[in-house]
Design a protein around this motif. Structure first.
Motif, PDB file in Angstrom:
ATOM      1  N   ASN A  22       7.300  45.413  72.247  1.00  0.00           N
ATOM      2  CA  ASN A  22       7.578  46.717  71.640  1.00  0.00           C
ATOM      3  C   ASN A  22       9.051  47.068  71.806  1.00  0.00           C
ATOM      4  O   ASN A  22       9.659  46.761  72.829  1.00  0.00           O
ATOM      5  CB  ASN A  22       6.708  47.794  72.296  1.00  0.00           C
ATOM      6  N   ARG A  23       9.594  47.771  70.812  1.00  0.00           N
ATOM      7  CA  ARG A  23      11.015  48.127  70.813  1.00  0.00           C
ATOM      8  C   ARG A  23      11.182  49.634  70.906  1.00  0.00           C
ATOM      9  O   ARG A  23      10.357  50.408  70.389  1.00  0.00           O
ATOM     10  CB  ARG A  23      11.697  47.590  69.546  1.00  0.00           C
ATOM     11  N   TYR A  24      12.277  50.049  71.569  1.00  0.00           N
ATOM     12  CA  TYR A  24      12.526  51.462  71.835  1.00  0.00           C
ATOM     13  C   TYR A  24      14.003  51.778  71.610  1.00  0.00           C
ATOM     14  O   TYR A  24      14.873  51.051  72.091  1.00  0.00           O
ATOM     15  CB  TYR A  24      12.193  51.817  73.287  1.00  0.00           C
ATOM     16  N   LEU A  25      14.279  52.886  70.952  1.00  0.00           N
ATOM     17  CA  LEU A  25      15.623  53.443  70.985  1.00  0.00           C
ATOM     18  C   LEU A  25      15.823  54.068  72.362  1.00  0.00           C
ATOM     19  O   LEU A  25      14.993  54.879  72.811  1.00  0.00           O
ATOM     20  CB  LEU A  25      15.793  54.512  69.906  1.00  0.00           C
ATOM     21  N   ASP A  26      16.887  53.699  73.037  1.00  0.00           N
ATOM     22  CA  ASP A  26      17.091  54.163  74.406  1.00  0.00           C
ATOM     23  C   ASP A  26      18.020  55.370  74.425  1.00  0.00           C
ATOM     24  O   ASP A  26      19.245  55.234  74.477  1.00  0.00           O
ATOM     25  CB  ASP A  26      17.662  53.039  75.276  1.00  0.00           C
ATOM     26  N   ARG A  53       5.855  60.803  77.266  1.00  0.00           N
ATOM     27  CA  ARG A  53       4.964  59.658  77.082  1.00  0.00           C
ATOM     28  C   ARG A  53       4.703  59.387  75.594  1.00  0.00           C
ATOM     29  O   ARG A  53       4.688  58.227  75.163  1.00  0.00           O
ATOM     30  CB  ARG A  53       3.637  59.915  77.814  1.00  0.00           C
ATOM     31  N   ARG A  54       4.510  60.447  74.814  1.00  0.00           N
ATOM     32  CA  ARG A  54       4.265  60.244  73.384  1.00  0.00           C
ATOM     33  C   ARG A  54       5.499  59.676  72.700  1.00  0.00           C
ATOM     34  O   ARG A  54       5.390  58.786  71.827  1.00  0.00           O
ATOM     35  CB  ARG A  54       3.855  61.568  72.725  1.00  0.00           C
ATOM     36  N   ALA A  55       6.680  60.136  73.077  1.00  0.00           N
ATOM     37  CA  ALA A  55       7.910  59.591  72.493  1.00  0.00           C
ATOM     38  C   ALA A  55       8.036  58.103  72.807  1.00  0.00           C
ATOM     39  O   ALA A  55       8.433  57.308  71.948  1.00  0.00           O
ATOM     40  CB  ALA A  55       9.122  60.364  73.006  1.00  0.00           C
ATOM     41  N   LEU A  87      18.543  63.934  77.192  1.00  0.00           N
ATOM     42  CA  LEU A  87      18.943  62.992  76.157  1.00  0.00           C
ATOM     43  C   LEU A  87      20.380  62.586  76.435  1.00  0.00           C
ATOM     44  O   LEU A  87      21.265  63.441  76.561  1.00  0.00           O
ATOM     45  CB  LEU A  87      18.851  63.622  74.766  1.00  0.00           C
ATOM     46  N   ALA A  88      20.617  61.282  76.538  1.00  0.00           N
ATOM     47  CA  ALA A  88      21.958  60.770  76.820  1.00  0.00           C
ATOM     48  C   ALA A  88      22.088  59.385  76.208  1.00  0.00           C
ATOM     49  O   ALA A  88      22.118  58.379  76.914  1.00  0.00           O
ATOM     50  CB  ALA A  88      22.215  60.730  78.320  1.00  0.00           C
ATOM     51  N   PRO A  89      22.126  59.291  74.874  1.00  0.00           N
ATOM     52  CA  PRO A  89      22.171  57.978  74.227  1.00  0.00           C
ATOM     53  C   PRO A  89      23.512  57.279  74.442  1.00  0.00           C
ATOM     54  O   PRO A  89      24.507  57.918  74.818  1.00  0.00           O
ATOM     55  CB  PRO A  89      21.965  58.319  72.745  1.00  0.00           C
ATOM     56  N   PRO A  90      23.567  55.972  74.212  1.00  0.00           N
ATOM     57  CA  PRO A  90      24.843  55.253  74.280  1.00  0.00           C
ATOM     58  C   PRO A  90      25.858  55.814  73.286  1.00  0.00           C
ATOM     59  O   PRO A  90      25.486  56.341  72.229  1.00  0.00           O
ATOM     60  CB  PRO A  90      24.456  53.817  73.909  1.00  0.00           C
ATOM     61  N   PHE A  91      27.122  55.663  73.625  1.00  0.00           N
ATOM     62  CA  PHE A  91      28.187  56.155  72.751  1.00  0.00           C
ATOM     63  C   PHE A  91      28.280  55.339  71.467  1.00  0.00           C
ATOM     64  O   PHE A  91      28.909  55.778  70.495  1.00  0.00           O
ATOM     65  CB  PHE A  91      29.543  56.078  73.459  1.00  0.00           C
ATOM     66  N   THR A  92      27.697  54.170  71.472  1.00  0.00           N
ATOM     67  CA  THR A  92      27.848  53.235  70.358  1.00  0.00           C
ATOM     68  C   THR A  92      26.767  53.372  69.294  1.00  0.00           C
ATOM     69  O   THR A  92      26.778  52.623  68.316  1.00  0.00           O
ATOM     70  CB  THR A  92      27.816  51.793  70.893  1.00  0.00           C
ATOM     71  N   LEU A  93      25.828  54.302  69.474  1.00  0.00           N
ATOM     72  CA  LEU A  93      24.814  54.447  68.430  1.00  0.00           C
ATOM     73  C   LEU A  93      25.442  55.013  67.169  1.00  0.00           C
ATOM     74  O   LEU A  93      26.497  55.669  67.212  1.00  0.00           O
ATOM     75  CB  LEU A  93      23.662  55.322  68.897  1.00  0.00           C
ATOM     76  N   ASP A  94      24.838  54.744  66.015  1.00  0.00           N
ATOM     77  CA  ASP A  94      25.373  55.269  64.767  1.00  0.00           C
ATOM     78  C   ASP A  94      24.553  56.474  64.318  1.00  0.00           C
ATOM     79  O   ASP A  94      23.528  56.830  64.928  1.00  0.00           O
ATOM     80  CB  ASP A  94      25.421  54.186  63.683  1.00  0.00           C
ATOM     81  N   ALA A  95      24.993  57.107  63.236  1.00  0.00           N
ATOM     82  CA  ALA A  95      24.353  58.336  62.772  1.00  0.00           C
ATOM     83  C   ALA A  95      22.897  58.093  62.385  1.00  0.00           C
ATOM     84  O   ALA A  95      22.034  58.948  62.627  1.00  0.00           O
ATOM     85  CB  ALA A  95      25.132  58.912  61.602  1.00  0.00           C
ATOM     86  N   ASP A 116      19.643  60.003  63.969  1.00  0.00           N
ATOM     87  CA  ASP A 116      18.629  60.681  63.158  1.00  0.00           C
ATOM     88  C   ASP A 116      17.234  60.124  63.432  1.00  0.00           C
ATOM     89  O   ASP A 116      16.264  60.879  63.550  1.00  0.00           O
ATOM     90  CB  ASP A 116      18.958  60.544  61.669  1.00  0.00           C
ATOM     91  N   GLN A 117      17.142  58.798  63.519  1.00  0.00           N
ATOM     92  CA  GLN A 117      15.841  58.179  63.766  1.00  0.00           C
ATOM     93  C   GLN A 117      15.262  58.634  65.099  1.00  0.00           C
ATOM     94  O   GLN A 117      14.077  58.975  65.203  1.00  0.00           O
ATOM     95  CB  GLN A 117      15.977  56.654  63.739  1.00  0.00           C
ATOM     96  N   GLY A 118      16.088  58.633  66.141  1.00  0.00           N
ATOM     97  CA  GLY A 118      15.617  59.053  67.446  1.00  0.00           C
ATOM     98  C   GLY A 118      15.158  60.502  67.464  1.00  0.00           C
ATOM     99  O   GLY A 118      14.132  60.843  68.060  1.00  0.00           O
ATOM    100  N   LEU A 119      15.906  61.375  66.793  1.00  0.00           N
ATOM    101  CA  LEU A 119      15.530  62.780  66.769  1.00  0.00           C
ATOM    102  C   LEU A 119      14.286  63.017  65.919  1.00  0.00           C
ATOM    103  O   LEU A 119      13.488  63.914  66.204  1.00  0.00           O
ATOM    104  CB  LEU A 119      16.705  63.616  66.273  1.00  0.00           C
ATOM    105  N   ASP A 120      14.103  62.202  64.874  1.00  0.00           N
ATOM    106  CA  ASP A 120      12.852  62.274  64.097  1.00  0.00           C
ATOM    107  C   ASP A 120      11.660  61.903  64.973  1.00  0.00           C
ATOM    108  O   ASP A 120      10.590  62.538  64.903  1.00  0.00           O
ATOM    109  CB  ASP A 120      12.924  61.345  62.880  1.00  0.00           C
ATOM    110  N   LEU A 121      11.818  60.872  65.797  1.00  0.00           N
ATOM    111  CA  LEU A 121      10.741  60.473  66.701  1.00  0.00           C
ATOM    112  C   LEU A 121      10.460  61.562  67.739  1.00  0.00           C
ATOM    113  O   LEU A 121       9.300  61.832  68.076  1.00  0.00           O
ATOM    114  CB  LEU A 121      11.092  59.156  67.397  1.00  0.00           C
TER     115      LEU A 121
END
Length: 433
Positions: free
Chosen positions: A46-50, A385-387, A403-411, A415-420
């Motif tokens: 399984n894959r996750y946006l971190d 847990r649901r996220a 929430l503290a995503p990597p600096f290298t994520l793109d727009a 958006d995808q992470g916030l939709d989730l």
């Protein structure tokens, strides 16, 4: 979902592993096996946006190729020669001098956040004039789990109650003001009380503080808080020790959070964002403090893993990319987008009592009711847990999600992470009605 491979590994290790893991690990029940950029993969594929960036450490994302290359090359050459000079240490010093405020021109290197906080406390004790034998700190602060760091905030464990030598001041926790006041009509009374009980006292040697309180839930000070306290400390000879273990390295949009809050510290501790998750910490300070004769003694800034070549290589690669790719600008741009999207989520989801942050560091405070503001850790855990099940990793602690995503994520990834996250909030609300 936690699949069969992960369940098997968790069961096997539980037979031997001591309890006491972080809340997010205990609730999340995941076994991660790899990470690339903003994405983690678990043992079941399984894959996750971190959006927790490791433990708020992976500023460049997971396994950044330049950091991997630097560590691999260094690992072939040399691992540890105590604190002898090595080939890259001078270059790292010069890079830090370019990134930090000019007055912070002297550095010592360590391995962890708690270790560097302890080093800062030793430095304060060494330079403090006679009679200045107490420290100031802030309520809700977190500075590590070693004894000195714990005593700063009077953090007891079990039945052990050690008398701390610190005086605690009020944090700028506007959402839960301990004085039951409201900003701005309060006149920032909390800052006035810190001045009265800490900055103006002749027996206080230093105020140790997080410019933005991280573990407490990303408590961002209102305008006027640090301006008043900093000026009073400076006027009365109280050293300012900024614990930027979490915020340092650009997390809030400037290399130090202190820079945008109007603070001019005498000492700064940095760790999490320094070396892309490799254990490495920096004590930065004014030369009149860190070159004081009482500190200039053999071993005062040395330890087993201090200045180790691997940590220096990882830090040099991390900070080189940070500066070259102008990632502080990226943090500010994405931070503005994140702020706007989270404001919308706050409007739509009543379980979010407060949303606050700077740059790419945000805290979501969960409540059962916005009127009473009763903390709702059970809702925070359910959303967390649901996220995770949906493919988004955040950082859980009590009734707070950070929430503290990597600096290298793109727009698009943002958006995808916030939709989730929006989906997790919606689905949790539906099942808890």
């Amino acid at each position: 979902m936690t699949g069969s491979r992960q369940r098997d590994l968790l069961t096997r290790e539980a037979a031997h592993l001591a309890p006491g893991a972080s809340e997010e690990a205990a609730v999340g029940e995941r076994v991660f096996t790899s990470g690339v950029g903003t994405v983690l993969t678990d043992a079941d594929g399984n894959r996750y946006l971190d959006f927790a960036a490791g433990t708020l450490t992976q500023s460049l994302g997971h396994c950044h190729p330049e950091v991997v290359a630097a560590l691999t090359e260094q690992a072939r050459r040399l691992w540890n020669v105590h604190d002898f000079a090595t080939a890259d240490r001078a270059e790292l010093c010069e890079l830090l001098a370019a990134l930090l405020p000019a007055e912070l021109d002297t550095y010592a290197y360590f391995s962890t956040g708690a270790e560097v906080v302890e080093a800062a406390l030793r430095a304060v004790a060494a330079v403090a004039p006679p009679g200045r034998n107490r420290l100031g700190a802030l309520r809700y602060g977190f500075h590590g789990k070693t004894q000195g760091a714990r005593l700063l905030v009077h953090w007891d464990i079990g039945y052990q109650s050690l008398a701390g030598n610190s005086v605690l001041g009020y944090s700028p926790y506007c959402y839960r003001c301990p004085l039951e006041l409201t900003y701005p009509s309060c006149g920032v009374r909390c800052a006035d009380l810190v001045r009265k009980h800490i900055a103006d006292k002749p027996n206080i040697s230093a105020l140790v503080f997080e410019p933005v309180l991280g573990a407490a839930g990303v408590i961002v000070p209102p305008p006027g808080y640090w301006e008043r306290i900093g000026a009073a400390c400076r006027a009365n000879g109280v050293l300012l020790v900024a614990d930027e273990v979490l915020t340092g390295g650009g997390r809030t949009g400037t290399f130090l959070a202190s820079e945008q809050l109007g603070i001019e510290p005498d000492l700064v501790t940095l760790a999490k964002g320094m070396a892309s998750g490799f254990p490495f910490a920096v004590l930065a300070g004014r030369r009149e403090v860190l070159r004081h004769p009482e500190i200039d003694r053999a071993g005062s800034t040395a330890s087993t893993f201090a200045s180790n070549p691997l940590g220096i290589a990882a830090a040099l690669a991390t900070l080189t990319v940070l500066r070259r790719d102008q990632l502080l600008t990226q943090v500010r741009v994405l931070g503005d987008v994140l702020a706007a999207r989270l404001a919308t989520l706050h409007d739509r989801h009543p379980m979010l009592g407060d949303v606050r942050g700077l740059g790419l560091l945000w805290g979501l405070e969960f409540v059962r009711d916005r009127t009473t503001r009763t903390p709702a850790p059970e809702l925070a855990r359910a959303v967390y847990r649901r996220a995770l099940d949906l493919g988004l990793r955040t950082a859980l602690g009590g009734n707070i999600l950070r929430l503290a995503p990597p600096f290298t994520l793109d727009a698009a990834e943002l958006d995808q992470g916030l939709d989730l996250l929006d989906q997790a909030l919606t689905e949790t609300a539906e099942v808890t009605r």
